[in-house]
Design a protein around this motif. Structure first.
Motif, PDB file in Angstrom:
ATOM      1  N   SER A 102       0.825  -1.206   0.000  1.00  0.00           N
ATOM      2  CA  SER A 102       0.000   0.000   0.000  1.00  0.00           C
ATOM      3  C   SER A 102       0.860   1.258   0.000  1.00  0.00           C
ATOM      4  O   SER A 102       0.518   2.246  -0.660  1.00  0.00           O
TER       5      SER A 102
ATOM      6  N   THR B  96       0.896  -2.801  -8.473  1.00  0.00           N
ATOM      7  CA  THR B  96      -0.416  -3.441  -8.331  1.00  0.00           C
ATOM      8  C   THR B  96      -0.370  -4.903  -8.769  1.00  0.00           C
ATOM      9  O   THR B  96      -1.401  -5.526  -8.992  1.00  0.00           O
TER      10      THR B  96
ATOM     11  N   GLN C 226      -7.172   2.551  -8.124  1.00  0.00           N
ATOM     12  CA  GLN C 226      -7.589   2.117  -6.799  1.00  0.00           C
ATOM     13  C   GLN C 226      -8.195   0.715  -6.837  1.00  0.00           C
ATOM     14  O   GLN C 226      -7.868  -0.122  -5.979  1.00  0.00           O
ATOM     15  N   PRO C 227      -9.057   0.385  -7.808  1.00  0.00           N
ATOM     16  CA  PRO C 227      -9.523  -1.006  -7.899  1.00  0.00           C
ATOM     17  C   PRO C 227      -8.381  -2.005  -8.124  1.00  0.00           C
ATOM     18  O   PRO C 227      -8.407  -3.113  -7.578  1.00  0.00           O
TER      19      PRO C 227
ATOM     20  N   HIS D  51      -5.382  -1.623  -7.015  1.00  0.00           N
ATOM     21  CA  HIS D  51      -4.735  -1.720  -5.713  1.00  0.00           C
ATOM     22  C   HIS D  51      -5.475  -2.724  -4.824  1.00  0.00           C
ATOM     23  O   HIS D  51      -4.851  -3.573  -4.159  1.00  0.00           O
ATOM     24  N   VAL D  52      -6.784  -2.656  -4.817  1.00  0.00           N
ATOM     25  CA  VAL D  52      -7.581  -3.599  -4.020  1.00  0.00           C
ATOM     26  C   VAL D  52      -7.342  -5.033  -4.489  1.00  0.00           C
ATOM     27  O   VAL D  52      -7.135  -5.947  -3.670  1.00  0.00           O
ATOM     28  N   ASP D  53      -7.362  -5.245  -5.795  1.00  0.00           N
ATOM     29  CA  ASP D  53      -7.128  -6.587  -6.327  1.00  0.00           C
ATOM     30  C   ASP D  53      -5.742  -7.104  -5.953  1.00  0.00           C
ATOM     31  O   ASP D  53      -5.570  -8.286  -5.618  1.00  0.00           O
TER      32      ASP D  53
ATOM     33  N   ARG E  99      -5.676  -8.107  -2.275  1.00  0.00           N
ATOM     34  CA  ARG E  99      -6.329  -9.398  -2.087  1.00  0.00           C
ATOM     35  C   ARG E  99      -5.467 -10.541  -2.602  1.00  0.00           C
ATOM     36  O   ARG E  99      -5.474 -11.640  -2.041  1.00  0.00           O
TER      37      ARG E  99
END
Length: 257
Positions: A18, A50, A108-109, A111-113, A116
């Motif tokens: 992050s 990412t 940002q999506p 980054h989330v992926d 996870r």
């Protein structure tokens, strides 16, 4: 939240990931990037940070931005003083909103992926409770605490910089192909470099010294090279082992997905 207010990280690879992403977000949001080349190197860095989870369509969109008159998105990403030549003029308030939308809608999506993806592999250092330990996220030099990821990042930086600078001769394209093979973690077609070496229009673009050749190389990078970088980091991300700064390598179990 200041660094002193942040909770101790028992799974520091996730915090490091992050932090790596946030640094690039901050760079873009704080006035934009220095020039068009930086737009491409920024995209390469975000691709790595990412773990290759940026939507593939983003690379096609960026390629379209470098065709003909530079598109609105690239104009918004660079600093006002760098908007020159064929680049569109743009009100800075509009540019700021476009930069924010770019991050919100695409990065940002991703980054989330990536988070996870990494959470299945991140080691929990339950025996470490001191902020000064080698597992402190602020002390990590490897991307996501994975040396192999940082190595791939370095190869990609080298290959992209060589492309944007251009080559002195046709034979230099072959040497670059060797770098590109490493930079894509082998995700390169068997005859990819051969075509770049043999096709006269491509050779002219890669070795030309005129401004139009420089612009064409940016398009070549966005259209042909950056998607290969994405494929390479996606191929590597599941195999890279974790190692804290100055620590011991820690191979985790394969992710259950």
């Amino acid at each position: 939240m200041s660094e002193s207010e942040r909770p101790h990280a028992f799974r520091p690879a996730l915090v490091t990931l992050s932090n790596n992403v946030r640094e690039r977000f901050d760079e873009l949001l704080t006035g934009g990037l220095r020039d068009e080349d930086r737009v491409l190197t920024w995209l390469q860095e975000m691709t790595m940070r990412t773990l290759g989870r940026v939507d593939a369509r983003v690379y096609w969109d960026f390629a379209r931005q470098f065709r003909g008159t530079q598109g609105l998105l690239v104009a918004a990403m660079v600093r006002p003083c760098a908007r020159r030549g064929k680049m569109r003029s743009l009100d800075e308030d509009v540019a700021e909103k476009l930069r924010e939308r770019l991050l919100a809608n695409y990065f940002q999506p991703a980054h989330v992926d990536a988070f996870r993806r990494l959470r299945h592999e991140a080691t929990e250092y339950v025996s470490e409770a001191e902020d000064e330990s080698e597992h402190d996220p602020t002390r990590q030099s490897y991307l996501a605490m994975r040396p192999a990821m940082s190595e791939l990042d370095e190869w990609q930086e080298r290959a992209l910089a060589s492309l944007l600078d251009g080559f002195e001769s046709r034979s230099a394209i072959l040497d670059w192909g060797d770098d590109l093979l490493l930079a894509t973690h082998g995700e390169l077609g068997r005859e990819w470099t051969k075509r770049a070496y043999e096709e006269e229009p491509t050779v002219e673009v890669l070795t030309g010294a005129q401004p139009e050749h420089e612009r064409a190389r940016r398009l070549f990078a966005a259209h042909h090279v950056l998607p290969k970088f994405r494929a390479g980091v996606r191929a590597l991300s599941g195999d890279a082992g974790e190692m804290p700064e100055n620590g011991q390598h820690n191979d985790t179990e394969p992710p259950d997905w």
